[in-house]
Structure formats: structure tokens, C-alpha cells
Design a protein around this motif. Structure first.
Motif, short mmCIF file in Angstrom:
data_model
loop_
_atom_site.label_atom_id
_atom_site.label_comp_id
_atom_site.label_asym_id
_atom_site.label_seq_id
_atom_site.Cartn_x
_atom_site.Cartn_y
_atom_site.Cartn_z
N ILE A 163 0.68 -1.15 0.02
CA ILE A 163 -0.08 -0.01 -0.06
C ILE A 163 0.80 1.27 -0.02
O ILE A 163 1.52 1.35 0.88
CB ILE A 163 -0.84 0.18 0.96
N LYS A 164 0.70 2.13 -0.98
CA LYS A 164 1.45 3.49 -1.03
C LYS A 164 0.66 4.44 -0.79
O LYS A 164 -0.63 4.23 -0.98
CB LYS A 164 2.14 3.77 -2.27
N ASN A 165 1.08 5.37 -0.19
CA ASN A 165 0.17 6.56 0.59
C ASN A 165 -0.54 6.15 1.46
O ASN A 165 -2.04 6.57 1.75
CB ASN A 165 -0.40 7.31 -0.72
N TYR A 166 -0.18 5.24 2.41
CA TYR A 166 -0.88 4.55 3.34
C TYR A 166 -0.98 5.53 4.51
O TYR A 166 -0.16 6.40 4.99
CB TYR A 166 0.23 3.50 3.77
N SER A 167 -2.26 5.14 4.94
CA SER A 167 -2.67 5.81 6.31
C SER A 167 -3.84 4.93 6.95
O SER A 167 -4.34 4.18 6.17
CB SER A 167 -3.25 7.14 6.06
N VAL A 168 -3.98 5.21 8.16
CA VAL A 168 -5.09 4.38 8.95
C VAL A 168 -5.90 5.41 9.76
O VAL A 168 -5.32 6.20 10.51
CB VAL A 168 -4.40 3.34 9.92
N GLU A 169 -7.16 5.44 9.55
CA GLU A 169 -8.05 6.15 10.49
C GLU A 169 -9.15 5.40 11.20
O GLU A 169 -9.88 4.92 10.16
CB GLU A 169 -8.42 7.43 9.44
N ASN A 170 -9.39 5.23 12.29
CA ASN A 170 -10.66 4.40 12.82
C ASN A 170 -10.37 3.07 12.27
O ASN A 170 -11.48 2.51 11.92
CB ASN A 170 -11.74 5.16 12.57
N ASP A 171 -9.29 2.50 12.49
CA ASP A 171 -9.04 1.12 11.92
C ASP A 171 -9.43 0.79 10.46
O ASP A 171 -9.42 -0.35 10.29
CB ASP A 171 -9.77 0.06 12.94
N VAL A 172 -9.48 1.92 9.66
CA VAL A 172 -9.80 1.73 8.22
C VAL A 172 -8.57 2.33 7.46
O VAL A 172 -8.02 3.14 7.85
CB VAL A 172 -10.77 2.66 7.82
N ILE A 173 -7.70 1.35 6.50
CA ILE A 173 -6.65 1.32 5.85
C ILE A 173 -7.00 2.22 4.49
O ILE A 173 -7.91 1.66 3.89
CB ILE A 173 -6.16 -0.05 5.47
N PHE A 174 -6.19 3.24 4.35
CA PHE A 174 -6.52 4.06 3.05
C PHE A 174 -5.03 4.09 2.26
O PHE A 174 -4.12 3.86 3.00
CB PHE A 174 -6.71 5.48 3.56
N GLY A 175 -5.29 4.18 1.01
CA GLY A 175 -4.05 4.17 0.25
C GLY A 175 -4.25 3.51 -1.03
O GLY A 175 -5.41 2.92 -1.30
N ASP A 176 -3.31 3.33 -1.93
CA ASP A 176 -3.41 2.68 -3.25
C ASP A 176 -2.76 1.13 -3.08
O ASP A 176 -1.51 1.09 -2.41
CB ASP A 176 -2.50 3.44 -4.18
N SER A 177 -3.69 0.32 -3.18
CA SER A 177 -3.01 -1.03 -2.69
C SER A 177 -2.62 -1.73 -4.21
O SER A 177 -3.29 -1.54 -5.49
CB SER A 177 -3.86 -1.87 -1.76
N ASN A 178 -1.87 -2.97 -3.93
CA ASN A 178 -1.54 -3.83 -4.97
C ASN A 178 -0.95 -5.23 -4.43
O ASN A 178 -0.24 -5.09 -3.48
CB ASN A 178 -0.22 -3.36 -5.70
N HIS A 179 -1.56 -6.12 -5.05
CA HIS A 179 -1.10 -7.56 -4.19
C HIS A 179 0.05 -8.11 -4.96
O HIS A 179 0.23 -7.57 -6.31
CB HIS A 179 -2.37 -8.66 -4.49
N ILE A 180 0.87 -8.85 -4.17
CA ILE A 180 2.06 -9.30 -4.88
C ILE A 180 1.95 -10.85 -4.48
O ILE A 180 1.83 -11.18 -3.05
CB ILE A 180 3.32 -8.84 -4.33
N TYR A 181 1.88 -11.83 -5.48
CA TYR A 181 1.97 -13.19 -5.07
C TYR A 181 3.33 -13.71 -5.52
O TYR A 181 3.51 -13.33 -6.69
CB TYR A 181 0.89 -14.17 -5.93
N ILE A 182 3.83 -14.52 -4.47
CA ILE A 182 5.11 -15.08 -4.74
C ILE A 182 4.99 -16.56 -4.54
O ILE A 182 4.84 -17.10 -3.65
CB ILE A 182 6.37 -14.43 -4.18
N ASP A 183 5.56 -17.27 -5.80
CA ASP A 183 5.61 -18.71 -5.55
C ASP A 183 6.93 -19.12 -5.51
O ASP A 183 7.67 -18.62 -6.40
CB ASP A 183 4.76 -19.46 -6.99
N TYR A 184 7.44 -20.04 -4.76
CA TYR A 184 8.77 -20.44 -4.67
C TYR A 184 8.95 -21.88 -4.13
O TYR A 184 7.95 -22.45 -3.50
CB TYR A 184 9.77 -19.51 -3.80
N GLU A 185 10.20 -22.39 -3.88
CA GLU A 185 10.61 -23.73 -3.51
C GLU A 185 11.35 -23.23 -2.26
O GLU A 185 12.05 -22.43 -2.31
CB GLU A 185 11.42 -24.54 -4.53
N ILE A 186 11.19 -23.99 -1.30
CA ILE A 186 11.97 -23.84 0.03
C ILE A 186 12.84 -24.90 -0.06
O ILE A 186 12.66 -26.18 0.03
CB ILE A 186 11.03 -24.07 1.17
N ASN A 187 14.52 -24.54 0.16
CA ASN A 187 15.50 -25.30 0.45
C ASN A 187 15.97 -25.28 1.63
O ASN A 187 16.55 -24.38 2.01
CB ASN A 187 16.51 -25.03 -0.81
#
Length: 171
Positions: free
Chosen positions: A91-115
Motif C-alpha cells: 500500500i502506497k500513500n498509506y494511512s489508517v483512520e479509525n482502523d480503516v486502511i487508506f491508500g493505493d494497494s497492490n497484491h504481490i503473489y510469490i511462488d517458490y521452492e523452499i530449500n
């Protein structure tokens, strides 16, 4: 016979490990290093204003404390070590007011192998990761929703240290 016992004692003593204390200097499971770049000039780093990152686990958002409304051009985020998929909400331009999140959001999904890598008896194992896929949109949305992140590049798919960037995000 005594010299034989003495020799066995010496071999036994020298073959033992030091105390079972893991030194602080021992390598730990590395975090994923992400650097941010300008989408119009891809070789120029670009600061994200007031960035917050949430990890999503079991449909719950967990704020990554050290990335909470900061201005930065690079971050280090922990990947999950119990499954080969991590989901983050940036979330860029992040802020929180009364437990509500504001800002521009973007999801990132990362798939990987664990060694898993054995360090020592005292330190146990650390996890290294091999990134197989990264997606910069919400998989659950139909059609997929993209946000402020316009692209990405996996620079180094093997996450074994925190000395270099692994992913380049364009915005």
C-alpha cells in the motif's frame, strides 16, 4: 593399553562440537530484497511514498512492522517457510483512520521452492528460496485487478542472502 585409552580420549574430545550455542553471526533465513524503480526510466530507482506492507496468512492481513508508512526505494520482506506461497498487500500513500486502511494497494503473489540448509546442531536449519513465479495482481479478483505497480523483474531467483536485490518492481 593406557596409551590406547588416552588416544581414544583425545579423539573423542577433539571430535566434539563447541557448546550448543548458535553465534549471533550465524547466517539466518534470508528475506526477499525488493527494489523499486521508475516505470518510465527502468534503470532509475524511485521512492515509494508512505509504503506499508501486509503479509496475508489465512485471509488475515498482518502488518510487517518495519515497513509501516515509510518512504523508501528498497525493502526486505520475509517469505513464509511453512508453504511455498507468500501473498503480500503493498500500500502506497498509506494511512489508517479509525482502523480503516487508506491508500493505493497492490497484491504481490510469490511462488517458490523452499530449500532447507543445515547450519549446525546448535543453529539448526535455515531456509533458502528459489522463486518460480511472481504476480503483481490479485488472483482472486475476476478480472484480475492491477494497482500502482506496473511491472516487475525477477533479478535473482535464488534467495540465499540479503546482499543483493532479488526483485525489481516498476511503478
Amino acid at each position: 593399553m593406557n596409551s590406547y585409552r588416552f588416544l581414544l580420549l583425545i579423539i573423542f574430545i577433539t571430535s566434539c562440537e563447541k557448546d550448543d550455542i548458535c553465534p549471533e553471526s550465524t547466517q539466518t533465513t534470508p528475506q526477499l530484497i525488493i527494489t523499486f524503480y521508475d516505470a518510465t526510466a527502468v534503470e532509475q530507482s524511485k521512492t515509494v511514498e508512505s509504503l506499508a506492507v501486509y503479509a496475508e496468512k489465512n485471509s488475515e492481513l498482518i502488518l510487517i512492522e518495519n515497513i509501516n508508512g515509510i518512504n523508501t526505494d528498497s525493502i526486505a520482506i520475509p517469505l513464509r517457510n511453512d508453504t511455498g506461497l507468500s501473498n503480500f498487500k503493498f500500500i502506497k500513500n498509506y494511512s489508517v483512520e479509525n482502523d480503516v486502511i487508506f491508500g493505493d494497494s497492490n497484491h504481490i503473489y510469490i511462488d517458490y521452492e523452499i530449500n532447507d540448509v543445515f547450519i549446525s546442531r546448535a543453529c539448526g536449519f535455515i531456509g533458502n528460496y528459489s522463486i518460480t513465479t511472481l504476480l503483481n495482481y490479485d488472483l482472486m479478483a475476476n478480472p484480475p485487478i492491477t494497482g500502482w505497480i506496473t511491472g516487475y523483474e525477477i533479478i535473482n531467483s535464488t534467495v540465499t542472502n540479503e546482499n543483493q536485490s532479488h526483485v525489481k518492481i516498476l511503478h
